[in-house]
Design an enzyme around this catalytic site. Structure first.
Site, PDB file in Angstrom:
ATOM      1  N   TYR A  15       5.415  14.042 -22.351  1.00  0.00           N
ATOM      2  CA  TYR A  15       4.782  13.906 -21.035  1.00  0.00           C
ATOM      3  C   TYR A  15       3.897  12.670 -20.926  1.00  0.00           C
ATOM      4  O   TYR A  15       2.925  12.646 -20.169  1.00  0.00           O
ATOM      5  CB  TYR A  15       4.013  15.180 -20.670  1.00  0.00           C
ATOM      6  CG  TYR A  15       4.913  16.385 -20.707  1.00  0.00           C
ATOM      7  CD1 TYR A  15       5.877  16.582 -19.733  1.00  0.00           C
ATOM      8  CD2 TYR A  15       4.842  17.299 -21.763  1.00  0.00           C
ATOM      9  CE1 TYR A  15       6.734  17.675 -19.788  1.00  0.00           C
ATOM     10  CE2 TYR A  15       5.694  18.386 -21.833  1.00  0.00           C
ATOM     11  CZ  TYR A  15       6.640  18.561 -20.837  1.00  0.00           C
ATOM     12  OH  TYR A  15       7.492  19.631 -20.893  1.00  0.00           O
ATOM     13  N   SER A  16       4.246  11.622 -21.635  1.00  0.00           N
ATOM     14  CA  SER A  16       3.530  10.344 -21.522  1.00  0.00           C
ATOM     15  C   SER A  16       4.156   9.531 -20.400  1.00  0.00           C
ATOM     16  O   SER A  16       4.825   8.520 -20.620  1.00  0.00           O
ATOM     17  CB  SER A  16       3.579   9.589 -22.854  1.00  0.00           C
ATOM     18  OG  SER A  16       2.816  10.263 -23.821  1.00  0.00           O
ATOM     19  N   ASN A  17       3.939  10.028 -19.195  1.00  0.00           N
ATOM     20  CA  ASN A  17       4.497   9.437 -17.987  1.00  0.00           C
ATOM     21  C   ASN A  17       3.434   9.464 -16.902  1.00  0.00           C
ATOM     22  O   ASN A  17       2.650  10.417 -16.826  1.00  0.00           O
ATOM     23  CB  ASN A  17       5.706  10.244 -17.491  1.00  0.00           C
ATOM     24  CG  ASN A  17       6.736  10.462 -18.565  1.00  0.00           C
ATOM     25  OD1 ASN A  17       7.311   9.520 -19.087  1.00  0.00           O
ATOM     26  ND2 ASN A  17       6.964  11.718 -18.919  1.00  0.00           N
ATOM     27  N   HIS A  39       6.431  18.877 -14.197  1.00  0.00           N
ATOM     28  CA  HIS A  39       7.269  17.780 -14.684  1.00  0.00           C
ATOM     29  C   HIS A  39       8.533  17.640 -13.826  1.00  0.00           C
ATOM     30  O   HIS A  39       8.986  16.524 -13.562  1.00  0.00           O
ATOM     31  CB  HIS A  39       7.632  17.995 -16.156  1.00  0.00           C
ATOM     32  CG  HIS A  39       8.327  16.825 -16.779  1.00  0.00           C
ATOM     33  ND1 HIS A  39       7.784  15.562 -16.808  1.00  0.00           N
ATOM     34  CD2 HIS A  39       9.532  16.727 -17.392  1.00  0.00           C
ATOM     35  CE1 HIS A  39       8.620  14.742 -17.417  1.00  0.00           C
ATOM     36  NE2 HIS A  39       9.690  15.416 -17.779  1.00  0.00           N
ATOM     37  N   HIS A  93       0.828  -1.197   0.000  1.00  0.00           N
ATOM     38  CA  HIS A  93       0.000   0.000   0.000  1.00  0.00           C
ATOM     39  C   HIS A  93       0.869   1.257   0.000  1.00  0.00           C
ATOM     40  O   HIS A  93       1.783   1.371   0.802  1.00  0.00           O
ATOM     41  CB  HIS A  93      -0.918  -0.020   1.217  1.00  0.00           C
ATOM     42  CG  HIS A  93      -1.925   1.067   1.229  1.00  0.00           C
ATOM     43  ND1 HIS A  93      -2.334   1.667   2.388  1.00  0.00           N
ATOM     44  CD2 HIS A  93      -2.622   1.662   0.233  1.00  0.00           C
ATOM     45  CE1 HIS A  93      -3.234   2.598   2.109  1.00  0.00           C
ATOM     46  NE2 HIS A  93      -3.422   2.615   0.804  1.00  0.00           N
ATOM     47  N   ASP A 134       7.813   7.345 -20.860  1.00  0.00           N
ATOM     48  CA  ASP A 134       8.105   7.362 -22.294  1.00  0.00           C
ATOM     49  C   ASP A 134       9.596   7.131 -22.500  1.00  0.00           C
ATOM     50  O   ASP A 134      10.345   6.917 -21.544  1.00  0.00           O
ATOM     51  CB  ASP A 134       7.623   8.669 -22.931  1.00  0.00           C
ATOM     52  CG  ASP A 134       8.225   9.916 -22.288  1.00  0.00           C
ATOM     53  OD1 ASP A 134       9.375   9.863 -21.796  1.00  0.00           O
ATOM     54  OD2 ASP A 134       7.554  10.964 -22.302  1.00  0.00           O
TER      55      ASP A 134
END
Length: 132
Positions: A121-123, A99, A20, A28
């Site tokens: 920004y594909s994170n 970011h 947890h 990316d």
């Protein structure tokens, strides 16, 4: 041998070990991996596998209570944000941060999985929930 679900043994092991509030990052091609954080690189070529492909599978395999995205995705990659929202629905809280702050948070991740994604920004940081 497993027939379905997460077949990558390294990713499956990380998922099995999550507790947890532990975090797992999907990144990316350009996301830096801090020293000491496990890197699982699944990129085959530019675009494959996609960020969305991996996020879809992980959302099926993992109990996620919180998702962190870079604020910049809203302007720099809005179509990716739409796709993310379609996958997560209302399952998890979504938090946006700069970011730079996102990269700082990656330091405590159990692992960073780098995809073949080549869009900005594909994170995402997935925070593990609890199933009870």
């Amino acid at each position: 041998m497993k027939k379905n679900g997460m077949l990558n043994s390294e990713i499956a092991k990380v998922l099995d070990d999550l507790g947890h509030t532990d975090t797992l990052v999907i990144g990316d091609l350009g996301l830096p991996v801090p020293p000491g954080v496990k890197k699982i690189d699944v990129a085959l070529e530019i675009g494959k596998p996609s960020f969305i492909d991996l996020l879809t599978l992980l959302m099926e395999e993992m109990e996620v209570e919180k998702i962190t995205l870079a604020t910049e995705i809203k302007e720099q990659n809005p179509s990716q944000l739409v796709a993310i929202n379609e996958i997560i629905g209302e399952q998890s809280d979504v938090v946006f941060t700069s970011h730079e702050e996102f990269k700082k948070q990656c330091i405590t991740a159990k692992a960073i999985i780098r995809t073949g994604e080549a869009t900005p920004y594909s994170n995402v940081i997935l925070q593990s929930g609890v199933i009870f």
